[in-house]
Design a protein around this motif. Structure first.
Motif, short mmCIF file in Angstrom:
data_model
loop_
_atom_site.label_atom_id
_atom_site.label_comp_id
_atom_site.label_asym_id
_atom_site.label_seq_id
_atom_site.Cartn_x
_atom_site.Cartn_y
_atom_site.Cartn_z
N LEU A 77 -10.82 -38.97 10.66
CA LEU A 77 -10.38 -38.49 9.36
C LEU A 77 -9.04 -39.13 9.04
CD1 LEU A 77 -10.96 -36.43 7.04
CD2 LEU A 77 -9.52 -34.82 8.31
N ASP A 78 -8.89 -39.62 7.82
CA ASP A 78 -7.61 -40.14 7.35
C ASP A 78 -6.82 -38.96 6.82
OD1 ASP A 78 -8.67 -42.57 8.01
OD2 ASP A 78 -8.92 -43.27 5.95
N ILE A 79 -5.66 -38.71 7.44
CA ILE A 79 -4.83 -37.55 7.12
C ILE A 79 -3.56 -38.02 6.42
CG2 ILE A 79 -3.54 -35.61 8.10
CD1 ILE A 79 -5.61 -35.50 10.36
N SER A 80 -3.19 -37.32 5.38
CA SER A 80 -1.99 -37.64 4.61
C SER A 80 -0.76 -37.03 5.27
CB SER A 80 -2.13 -37.16 3.17
OG SER A 80 -3.18 -37.84 2.54
N ALA A 81 -0.42 -37.54 6.42
CA ALA A 81 0.76 -37.12 7.17
C ALA A 81 1.08 -38.22 8.19
CB ALA A 81 0.50 -35.80 7.90
N PRO A 82 2.35 -38.36 8.55
CA PRO A 82 2.70 -39.38 9.54
C PRO A 82 2.18 -39.04 10.94
CG PRO A 82 4.66 -38.16 8.81
CD PRO A 82 3.50 -37.65 8.02
N ALA A 83 1.94 -40.06 11.72
CA ALA A 83 1.36 -39.90 13.05
C ALA A 83 2.20 -38.99 13.94
CB ALA A 83 1.16 -41.27 13.71
N ASP A 84 3.52 -39.11 13.90
CA ASP A 84 4.35 -38.30 14.79
C ASP A 84 4.20 -36.81 14.50
OD1 ASP A 84 5.75 -38.57 12.36
OD2 ASP A 84 7.71 -38.64 13.35
N ARG A 85 4.07 -36.43 13.23
CA ARG A 85 3.87 -35.03 12.86
C ARG A 85 2.54 -34.51 13.38
NH1 ARG A 85 3.75 -33.87 6.67
NH2 ARG A 85 5.84 -34.71 6.87
N ILE A 86 1.50 -35.29 13.22
CA ILE A 86 0.16 -34.89 13.69
C ILE A 86 0.14 -34.80 15.21
CG2 ILE A 86 -2.28 -35.54 13.75
CD1 ILE A 86 -1.68 -37.08 11.06
N PHE A 87 0.74 -35.79 15.85
CA PHE A 87 0.74 -35.82 17.32
C PHE A 87 1.40 -34.57 17.90
CE2 PHE A 87 1.89 -37.22 21.59
CZ PHE A 87 0.69 -37.78 22.00
N GLU A 88 2.49 -34.11 17.28
CA GLU A 88 3.16 -32.91 17.78
C GLU A 88 2.23 -31.70 17.75
OE1 GLU A 88 6.02 -32.37 19.42
OE2 GLU A 88 6.16 -34.56 19.42
N LEU A 89 1.38 -31.60 16.76
CA LEU A 89 0.44 -30.48 16.67
C LEU A 89 -0.62 -30.54 17.77
CD1 LEU A 89 -0.03 -30.44 12.80
CD2 LEU A 89 1.11 -28.67 14.18
N ILE A 90 -0.92 -31.74 18.24
CA ILE A 90 -1.91 -31.90 19.30
C ILE A 90 -1.27 -31.77 20.67
CG2 ILE A 90 -3.62 -33.47 20.31
CD1 ILE A 90 -3.78 -34.79 17.48
N ALA A 91 -0.10 -32.39 20.86
CA ALA A 91 0.56 -32.43 22.17
C ALA A 91 1.24 -31.12 22.54
CB ALA A 91 1.57 -33.58 22.20
N GLU A 92 1.40 -30.21 21.59
CA GLU A 92 1.97 -28.90 21.88
C GLU A 92 0.81 -27.89 21.94
OE1 GLU A 92 3.41 -25.92 23.06
OE2 GLU A 92 5.07 -27.31 22.73
N PRO A 93 0.38 -27.52 23.16
CA PRO A 93 -0.78 -26.64 23.31
C PRO A 93 -0.69 -25.33 22.53
CG PRO A 93 -0.25 -27.64 25.40
CD PRO A 93 0.87 -28.00 24.46
N ALA A 94 0.50 -24.80 22.33
CA ALA A 94 0.63 -23.54 21.59
C ALA A 94 0.13 -23.68 20.15
CB ALA A 94 2.08 -23.06 21.59
N GLU A 95 0.08 -24.90 19.62
CA GLU A 95 -0.41 -25.15 18.26
C GLU A 95 -1.94 -25.29 18.21
OE1 GLU A 95 1.25 -25.17 15.49
OE2 GLU A 95 3.26 -25.00 16.34
N GLN A 96 -2.56 -25.62 19.32
CA GLN A 96 -3.99 -25.96 19.32
C GLN A 96 -4.92 -24.86 18.81
OE1 GLN A 96 -4.99 -27.62 23.15
NE2 GLN A 96 -3.51 -29.29 22.91
N PRO A 97 -4.71 -23.58 19.12
CA PRO A 97 -5.62 -22.57 18.56
C PRO A 97 -5.63 -22.53 17.03
CG PRO A 97 -4.43 -21.67 20.44
CD PRO A 97 -3.80 -23.01 20.12
N ARG A 98 -4.56 -22.99 16.39
CA ARG A 98 -4.50 -22.99 14.93
C ARG A 98 -5.50 -23.96 14.31
NH1 ARG A 98 1.27 -24.45 13.08
NH2 ARG A 98 0.39 -23.99 11.05
N TRP A 99 -5.79 -25.06 15.00
CA TRP A 99 -6.68 -26.07 14.41
C TRP A 99 -7.99 -26.25 15.17
CZ3 TRP A 99 -7.32 -29.47 18.22
CH2 TRP A 99 -6.24 -29.79 19.05
N ASP A 100 -8.23 -25.49 16.19
CA ASP A 100 -9.45 -25.63 17.00
C ASP A 100 -10.71 -25.34 16.18
OD1 ASP A 100 -11.33 -25.66 19.13
OD2 ASP A 100 -11.03 -23.51 19.44
N GLY A 101 -11.47 -26.36 15.89
CA GLY A 101 -12.69 -26.22 15.10
C GLY A 101 -13.89 -25.78 15.90
N ASN A 102 -13.73 -25.67 17.22
CA ASN A 102 -14.82 -25.18 18.07
C ASN A 102 -14.77 -23.67 18.22
OD1 ASN A 102 -15.96 -27.73 18.78
ND2 ASN A 102 -14.17 -28.07 20.08
#
Length: 158
Positions: free
Chosen positions: A21-46
Motif C-alpha cells: 500500500l502506498d501511504i501518504s506519510a514518511p517512512a520514519d513515521r510509519i516505521f515507528e508504528l511498526i517497530a514499537e510493539p505497544a502500537e501494533q494492536p492499534r493497526w493489527d488487521g488480523n
C-alpha cells in the motif's frame, strides 16, 4: 490513502502472502508504528493482538518483544531481519519455545519525502506446528491489506 497492490500467494508454495500500500506519510513515521510493539494492536488487521508493553521498541536482529493475544496467550516475537526505517521481520513463538516457523515482514520504500510504499508479508513456508496451520491458511491478502489500511490511517493522522 494510497493505492493497494495485491501480490498474492507464491504459486510454488502457496505459503507466502504479500500486499503493498502506498501511504501518504514518511517512512520514519510509519516505521515507528511498526517497530514499537505497544502500537501494533492499534493497526493489527488480523484482530489477533491484545496488547504489548511500552518500552520494547525494536533496534535490531536478535531483539525479542512480547505481545499478548486476544485468545489469552503470550507471544515472544524474535526479530530476524532489521534495517532501521526500512525493514523489520519477526518470528513469533510461545515463551520459552523456539519459533514454529512463520514470519511477519514489513518493508518500507520511500516514494518521496511524504509518501511510502509499505509491503507486508506473511510467510508460513517453514511452519512446523500443525495446530497453527488452519490459521496460517486463513491469513490471506485481505488480512494483510487490513493491517496496511489501519496503519495508513494512523500514520496519515499523526
Amino acid at each position: 490513502m494510497g493505492e493497494a497492490n495485491r501480490a498474492g500467494e507464491a504459486p510454488e508454495s502457496g505459503k507466502v502472502v504479500s500486499a503493498s500500500l502506498d501511504i501518504s506519510a514518511p517512512a520514519d513515521r510509519i516505521f515507528e508504528l511498526i517497530a514499537e510493539p505497544a502500537e501494533q494492536p492499534r493497526w493489527d488487521g488480523n484482530d489477533n493482538l491484545a496488547e504489548a508493553a511500552v518500552g520494547q521498541r525494536v533496534h535490531g536482529v536478535g531483539d525479542v518483544f512480547r505481545t499478548s493475544i486476544l485468545q489469552g496467550g503470550i507471544r515472544d516475537n524474535h526479530v530476524v531481519e532489521f534495517e532501521e526505517g526500512a525493514l523489520i521481520a519477526w518470528r513469533p513463538s510461545e515463551p520459552g519455545s523456539p519459533p514454529p516457523g512463520h514470519l511477519w515482514r514489513w518493508e518500507l520504500s520511500p516514494l518521496d519525502d511524504v509518501r511510502t510504499r509499505v509491503t507486508h508479508t506473511y510467510d508460513w513456508s517453514r511452519l512446523t506446528d500443525e495446530k497453527r496451520m488452519v490459521r496460517a491458511r486463513a491469513t490471506g491478502v485481505d488480512a494483510l491489506l487490513s493491517s496496511l489500511t489501519r496503519l495508513a490511517r494512523i500514520a496519515e493522522d499523526i
